[in-house]
Scaffold this motif. Sequence first.
Motif, PDB file in Angstrom:
ATOM      1  N   ILE A 156       0.849  -1.188   0.000  1.00 41.04           N
ATOM      2  CA  ILE A 156       0.000   0.000   0.000  1.00 41.04           C
ATOM      3  C   ILE A 156       0.884   1.237   0.000  1.00 41.04           C
ATOM      4  O   ILE A 156       1.901   1.281   0.697  1.00 41.04           O
ATOM      5  CB  ILE A 156      -0.921   0.017   1.237  1.00 41.04           C
ATOM      6  N   GLY A 157       0.486   2.228  -0.761  1.00 41.41           N
ATOM      7  CA  GLY A 157       1.157   3.523  -0.748  1.00 41.41           C
ATOM      8  C   GLY A 157       0.130   4.614  -0.530  1.00 41.41           C
ATOM      9  O   GLY A 157      -0.965   4.558  -1.083  1.00 41.41           O
ATOM     10  N   VAL A 158       0.453   5.581   0.290  1.00 40.51           N
ATOM     11  CA  VAL A 158      -0.456   6.688   0.552  1.00 40.51           C
ATOM     12  C   VAL A 158       0.190   7.995   0.138  1.00 40.51           C
ATOM     13  O   VAL A 158       1.419   8.110   0.057  1.00 40.51           O
ATOM     14  CB  VAL A 158      -0.883   6.770   2.039  1.00 40.51           C
ATOM     15  N   ASN A 197       2.004  15.962  -0.315  1.00 40.22           N
ATOM     16  CA  ASN A 197       2.595  15.132  -1.366  1.00 40.22           C
ATOM     17  C   ASN A 197       2.192  15.537  -2.773  1.00 40.22           C
ATOM     18  O   ASN A 197       2.586  14.887  -3.730  1.00 40.22           O
ATOM     19  CB  ASN A 197       2.235  13.669  -1.149  1.00 40.22           C
ATOM     20  N   GLY A 198       1.400  16.568  -2.892  1.00 32.69           N
ATOM     21  CA  GLY A 198       0.980  17.031  -4.205  1.00 32.69           C
ATOM     22  C   GLY A 198      -0.325  17.785  -4.121  1.00 32.69           C
ATOM     23  O   GLY A 198      -1.054  17.663  -3.136  1.00 32.69           O
ATOM     24  N   GLU A 199      -0.585  18.562  -5.160  1.00 33.73           N
ATOM     25  CA  GLU A 199      -1.816  19.353  -5.187  1.00 33.73           C
ATOM     26  C   GLU A 199      -2.773  18.927  -6.282  1.00 33.73           C
ATOM     27  O   GLU A 199      -3.912  19.369  -6.309  1.00 33.73           O
ATOM     28  CB  GLU A 199      -1.477  20.836  -5.312  1.00 33.73           C
ATOM     29  N   THR A 250       2.827   9.928  -6.296  1.00 29.07           N
ATOM     30  CA  THR A 250       3.465   9.746  -4.997  1.00 29.07           C
ATOM     31  C   THR A 250       2.982   8.474  -4.324  1.00 29.07           C
ATOM     32  O   THR A 250       3.776   7.709  -3.760  1.00 29.07           O
ATOM     33  CB  THR A 250       3.210  10.960  -4.082  1.00 29.07           C
ATOM     34  N   ALA A 251       1.671   8.211  -4.371  1.00 24.81           N
ATOM     35  CA  ALA A 251       1.130   6.990  -3.765  1.00 24.81           C
ATOM     36  C   ALA A 251       1.716   5.756  -4.452  1.00 24.81           C
ATOM     37  O   ALA A 251       2.078   4.785  -3.777  1.00 24.81           O
ATOM     38  CB  ALA A 251      -0.395   6.988  -3.847  1.00 24.81           C
ATOM     39  N   ASP A 259       7.090   0.280  -0.420  1.00 27.19           N
ATOM     40  CA  ASP A 259       6.539  -0.681   0.541  1.00 27.19           C
ATOM     41  C   ASP A 259       6.754  -2.104   0.046  1.00 27.19           C
ATOM     42  O   ASP A 259       7.173  -2.983   0.796  1.00 27.19           O
ATOM     43  CB  ASP A 259       5.049  -0.397   0.758  1.00 27.19           C
ATOM     44  N   LYS A 260       6.490  -2.314  -1.229  1.00 29.34           N
ATOM     45  CA  LYS A 260       6.637  -3.646  -1.824  1.00 29.34           C
ATOM     46  C   LYS A 260       8.073  -4.139  -1.701  1.00 29.34           C
ATOM     47  O   LYS A 260       8.322  -5.267  -1.279  1.00 29.34           O
ATOM     48  CB  LYS A 260       6.221  -3.598  -3.296  1.00 29.34           C
ATOM     49  N   HIS A 261       9.028  -3.294  -2.040  1.00 30.33           N
ATOM     50  CA  HIS A 261      10.428  -3.704  -1.983  1.00 30.33           C
ATOM     51  C   HIS A 261      10.900  -3.853  -0.541  1.00 30.33           C
ATOM     52  O   HIS A 261      11.668  -4.763  -0.234  1.00 30.33           O
ATOM     53  CB  HIS A 261      11.303  -2.724  -2.737  1.00 30.33           C
TER      54      HIS A 261
END
Length: 86
Positions: A37-39, A45-47, A55-56, A63-65
């Motif tokens: 999971i990426g948040v 982290n951006g507009e 970014t996510a 996270d995976k790595h």
Amino acid sequence: MASQTMSEMVGERIRQAVADHKFSVREGKNVQVSISIGVACFPLNGETSEELLTTAARNMQRDKHTRKNLLNLSTMPTPARIDHYT
């Protein structure tokens, strides 16, 4: 609005719930899976939606790595199917 820390905590709870669950693929045979999971949080982290998704996605790959839960498809029998594990 959720903070970065809160978002990561929710993501980790979801990831752990999936990892703890045993999925039935046929009678008497269960498998466990994992997810990454990426948040990303606005505006840190951006507009734009594109910046946030990028970014996510980058955070998901990290996270995976980090978890080393990559399944190396080159070592799996061809074709890679769930019934190779059942």
